[in-house]
Design a protein around this motif. Structure first.
Motif, PDB file in Angstrom:
ATOM      1  N   LEU A  66       1.239  -1.165  -0.354  1.00 28.90           N
ATOM      2  CA  LEU A  66       0.479  -0.750   0.041  1.00 28.90           C
ATOM      3  C   LEU A  66       1.101   1.592  -0.006  1.00 28.90           C
ATOM      4  O   LEU A  66       0.944   2.261   0.991  1.00 28.90           O
ATOM      5  CB  LEU A  66      -0.965   0.058   0.991  1.00 28.90           C
ATOM      6  N   THR A  67       1.697   1.635  -1.019  1.00 31.90           N
ATOM      7  CA  THR A  67       2.372   2.436  -0.790  1.00 31.90           C
ATOM      8  C   THR A  67       1.302   4.158  -2.280  1.00 31.90           C
ATOM      9  O   THR A  67      -0.161   3.544  -1.855  1.00 31.90           O
ATOM     10  CB  THR A  67       3.327   2.180  -2.640  1.00 31.90           C
ATOM     11  N   SER A  68       1.908   5.297  -2.247  1.00 31.11           N
ATOM     12  CA  SER A  68       0.767   5.869  -2.306  1.00 31.11           C
ATOM     13  C   SER A  68      -0.141   6.029  -3.566  1.00 31.11           C
ATOM     14  O   SER A  68      -1.635   6.641  -3.670  1.00 31.11           O
ATOM     15  CB  SER A  68       1.901   7.893  -2.501  1.00 31.11           C
ATOM     16  N   ASP A  69       0.957   5.703  -4.599  1.00 30.93           N
ATOM     17  CA  ASP A  69      -0.362   5.666  -5.308  1.00 30.93           C
ATOM     18  C   ASP A  69      -0.683   4.131  -5.168  1.00 30.93           C
ATOM     19  O   ASP A  69      -2.629   4.801  -5.733  1.00 30.93           O
ATOM     20  CB  ASP A  69       0.861   5.036  -6.869  1.00 30.93           C
ATOM     21  N   LYS A  70      -0.973   2.775  -4.583  1.00 29.12           N
ATOM     22  CA  LYS A  70      -2.603   2.226  -4.449  1.00 29.12           C
ATOM     23  C   LYS A  70      -3.455   2.709  -3.022  1.00 29.12           C
ATOM     24  O   LYS A  70      -4.090   2.832  -3.577  1.00 29.12           O
ATOM     25  CB  LYS A  70      -1.863   0.956  -3.765  1.00 29.12           C
ATOM     26  N   LEU A  71      -2.828   3.431  -2.710  1.00 29.26           N
ATOM     27  CA  LEU A  71      -4.296   4.497  -1.307  1.00 29.26           C
ATOM     28  C   LEU A  71      -4.467   5.299  -2.403  1.00 29.26           C
ATOM     29  O   LEU A  71      -5.627   5.769  -1.622  1.00 29.26           O
ATOM     30  CB  LEU A  71      -3.170   4.820  -0.207  1.00 29.26           C
ATOM     31  N   GLN A  72      -3.867   6.307  -3.154  1.00 34.02           N
ATOM     32  CA  GLN A  72      -5.039   7.730  -4.018  1.00 34.02           C
ATOM     33  C   GLN A  72      -5.728   6.570  -4.637  1.00 34.02           C
ATOM     34  O   GLN A  72      -7.133   6.964  -4.982  1.00 34.02           O
ATOM     35  CB  GLN A  72      -3.921   8.066  -4.743  1.00 34.02           C
TER      36      GLN A  72
END
Length: 173
Positions: free
Chosen positions: A40-46
């Motif tokens: 769950l890196t920033s791209d996935k969280l967004q």
């Protein structure tokens, strides 16, 4: 068709190898998440609608993706390079990393002599240490230097090794 089945089975064996690694479960789980591109890196969280910065908290320059965080970030590259150097290993160039962590891992593994391959499981702690540093920066505002992160990774590895030796001794008693 046969070749495809062989390749699928080989990939499954490599994925299962993450569960057989001589590391703590948390490191194996993170490795499994990396292999399946589920961190769950920033791209996935967004994509999930979270309000967070898209920029990597380690380098502060590039967008944070799993690939960037674990392999391409300038901070991460320094951590990998320092630890590989301390182990006396030659790091397979991360610029050859094509996004497939299993392929890169196997390339690294094949470039080592058999005695050194045992150290490769412990390198899962590097990914764990990088993940911890990322989370410390985001959630706690704690910024560690590359040498501090490297020292914490080495300390985690030593603690795990000592626990393993203690368990072996206790089994014999």
């Amino acid at each position: 068709m046969y070749l495809r089945l062989v390749l699928v089975n080989l990939k499954q064996d490599l994925i299962l190898g993450t569960w057989k690694a001589k590391t703590e479960n948390k490191c194996r789980f993170l490795a499994w998440l990396m292999v399946h591109r589920k961190i769950l890196t920033s791209d996935k969280l967004q994509l999930r609608g979270w309000d967070n910065s898209p920029i990597c908290s380690l380098c502060g320059i590039e967008p944070e993706t799993a690939r960037h965080l674990i392999m391409e970030c300038s901070f991460t590259k320094q951590v990998w390079s320092t630890i590989w150097s301390k182990l006396g290993l030659q790091m397979h160039a991360t610029n050859l990393f094509n996004g497939d962590i299993l392929a890169w891992w196997e390339t690294c593994r094949k470039s080592m002599v058999k005695e050194q391959r045992r150290n490769l499981d412990g390198l899962m702690y590097m990914a764990w240490g990088i993940w911890l540093q990322r989370n410390n920066r985001i959630f706690n505002g704690v910024y560690s230097t590359v040498p501090q992160v490297v020292d914490s990774i080495i300390a985690m590895c030593k603690a795990f090794d000592e626990a393993q030796v203690t368990q072996m001794i206790m089994r014999r008693i």
